[in-house]
Write a protein that holds these residues in place. Structure first.
Motif, PDB file in Angstrom:
ATOM      1  N   HIS A 156       0.850  -1.404   0.111  1.00 30.09           N
ATOM      2  CA  HIS A 156      -0.208   0.190   0.038  1.00 30.09           C
ATOM      3  C   HIS A 156       0.810   1.284  -0.135  1.00 30.09           C
ATOM      4  O   HIS A 156       0.616   2.109  -0.814  1.00 30.09           O
ATOM      5  N   THR A 160       1.495   3.606  -3.161  1.00 29.61           N
ATOM      6  CA  THR A 160       0.728   5.243  -2.996  1.00 29.61           C
ATOM      7  C   THR A 160       2.100   6.075  -3.349  1.00 29.61           C
ATOM      8  O   THR A 160       1.792   6.997  -3.970  1.00 29.61           O
ATOM      9  N   TYR A 248      -7.274  10.059   2.081  1.00 29.30           N
ATOM     10  CA  TYR A 248      -6.970   9.892   0.775  1.00 29.30           C
ATOM     11  C   TYR A 248      -7.827  10.350  -0.566  1.00 29.30           C
ATOM     12  O   TYR A 248      -7.582  10.450  -1.479  1.00 29.30           O
ATOM     13  N   TYR A 261      -3.387   7.227  -9.293  1.00 31.67           N
ATOM     14  CA  TYR A 261      -3.594   7.339  -8.005  1.00 31.67           C
ATOM     15  C   TYR A 261      -5.086   6.895  -7.580  1.00 31.67           C
ATOM     16  O   TYR A 261      -5.263   6.464  -6.474  1.00 31.67           O
ATOM     17  N   VAL A 264      -5.609   3.741  -5.784  1.00 33.57           N
ATOM     18  CA  VAL A 264      -5.368   3.509  -4.404  1.00 33.57           C
ATOM     19  C   VAL A 264      -6.563   4.074  -3.578  1.00 33.57           C
ATOM     20  O   VAL A 264      -6.807   3.612  -2.473  1.00 33.57           O
ATOM     21  N   THR A 265      -6.925   5.143  -3.893  1.00 33.06           N
ATOM     22  CA  THR A 265      -8.299   5.654  -3.184  1.00 33.06           C
ATOM     23  C   THR A 265      -9.285   4.610  -3.084  1.00 33.06           C
ATOM     24  O   THR A 265      -9.901   4.432  -1.802  1.00 33.06           O
TER      25      THR A 265
END
Length: 302
Positions: A156, A160, A248, A261, A264-265
């Motif tokens: 993670h 990130t 996030y 990105y 990731v959120t």
């Protein structure tokens, strides 16, 4: 390599976690112990005997290892941002090679230098705060976590931080460094302030949880779980989870131009909701006097 390994890995992790989470929520009694014990951890862990899963379980306190990795790595990423944008330095070839390897050689410069600078700054602060929390505030029980959770914690933060610079101007071959303080917008500043406030609220929530295991002199008296009160816990069971989601999501707002990105959120949202739901359910089942007005994640709503 033209494949974006970061987005693929986060997408697969999100789908796996989401599907198993739904199964645990609605038909857990029909699932094999191999799945339930692998998925559950911490306060809501499944203690049913499963020899194969037990072999790949480690102490939950090893969570602190994530931040031994993430705090220095985030600092290095922030250094690279400063080196490129403020000091007009060159990015090391091995960093460019790593970004090409994990995000693909066809990656594009989609994120402005100003957005990258703001996110790198607040995320570095957040990672060092988490380092401090996990080493000096949190009091871990003797519960276990599965190696999958442990491995995903490292991935993670690695994924990130790679995303933070992977699609940013100046970190893609052929792109230019046009950083200007004048281009830092009100959106940048408002989002950064809310991120830092959410990180602080998370810190306060961890202080409340650790306080449940200490006496008035500060000595640790127990590692048992108790009902937390104060701060966001007055409104939701998932005080830690809602603050993480806010952080996030707001980084996604700043990084709205990014194509990677946001995976990731989405991963964070699914992961934190699943954790908050199981946490709330565990509190209700464990404590008869658990506040009925307390929601899962959203005060008065959910």
């Amino acid at each position: 390599m033209q494949v974006n390994l970061i987005s693929i890995a986060f997408l697969l992790a999100t789908l796996s976690l989401g599907i198993v989470g739904l199964l645990i929520t609605y038909i857990e009694s029909y699932l094999p112990v191999l799945i339930t014990r692998s998925y559950r951890y911490g306060k809501f862990s499944d203690n049913t005997y499963q020899p194969h899963v037990m072999k790949i379980e480690i102490p939950k306190r090893w969570f602190k290892h994530f931040y031994v990795f993430a705090a220095p790595f985030s600092s290095y990423v922030f250094y690279l941002v400063l080196h490129k944008y403020l000091w007009n330095g060159d990015i090391p070839e091995n960093v460019i090679w790593m970004l090409n390897m994990f995000l693909g050689t066809n990656r594009r410069a989609l994120v402005s230098p100003e957005s990258t600078f703001v996110v790198a700054l607040v995320l570095t602060i957040h990672c060092w705060k988490r380092f401090y929390e996990s080493h000096y505030i949190s009091i871990f029980s003797d519960k276990k976590i599965n190696m999958f959770h442990y491995t995903m914690g490292f991935y993670h933060y690695f994924g990130t931080l790679v995303c933070i610079i992977g699609e940013s101007e100046g970190f893609v071959e052929g792109s230019q460094n046009n950083f200007s303080w004048k281009n830092i917008t009100y959106t940048h500043m408002i989002c950064a302030c809310i991120i830092l406030l959410s990180s602080y609220a998370q810190f306060r929530a961890n202080c409340i949880l650790s306080g449940l295991r200490k006496d008035k002199t500060g000595e640790i008296t127990s590692t048992a779980y108790k009902i937390p009160h104060g701060g966001l816990f007055e409104y939701v069971s998932g005080a830690l989870q809602i603050t993480e989601i806010i952080i996030y999501v707001l980084i996604s707002v700043i990084f709205w131009q990014s194509s990677t990105y946001h995976y990731v959120t989405i991963w964070v949202i699914v992961n934190q909701i699943a954790t908050a739901v199981l946490t709330h359910k565990w509190y209700i089942q464990t404590f008869q006097n658990y506040p009925k007005s307390r929601k899962i994640l959203l005060p008065y709503i959910f």
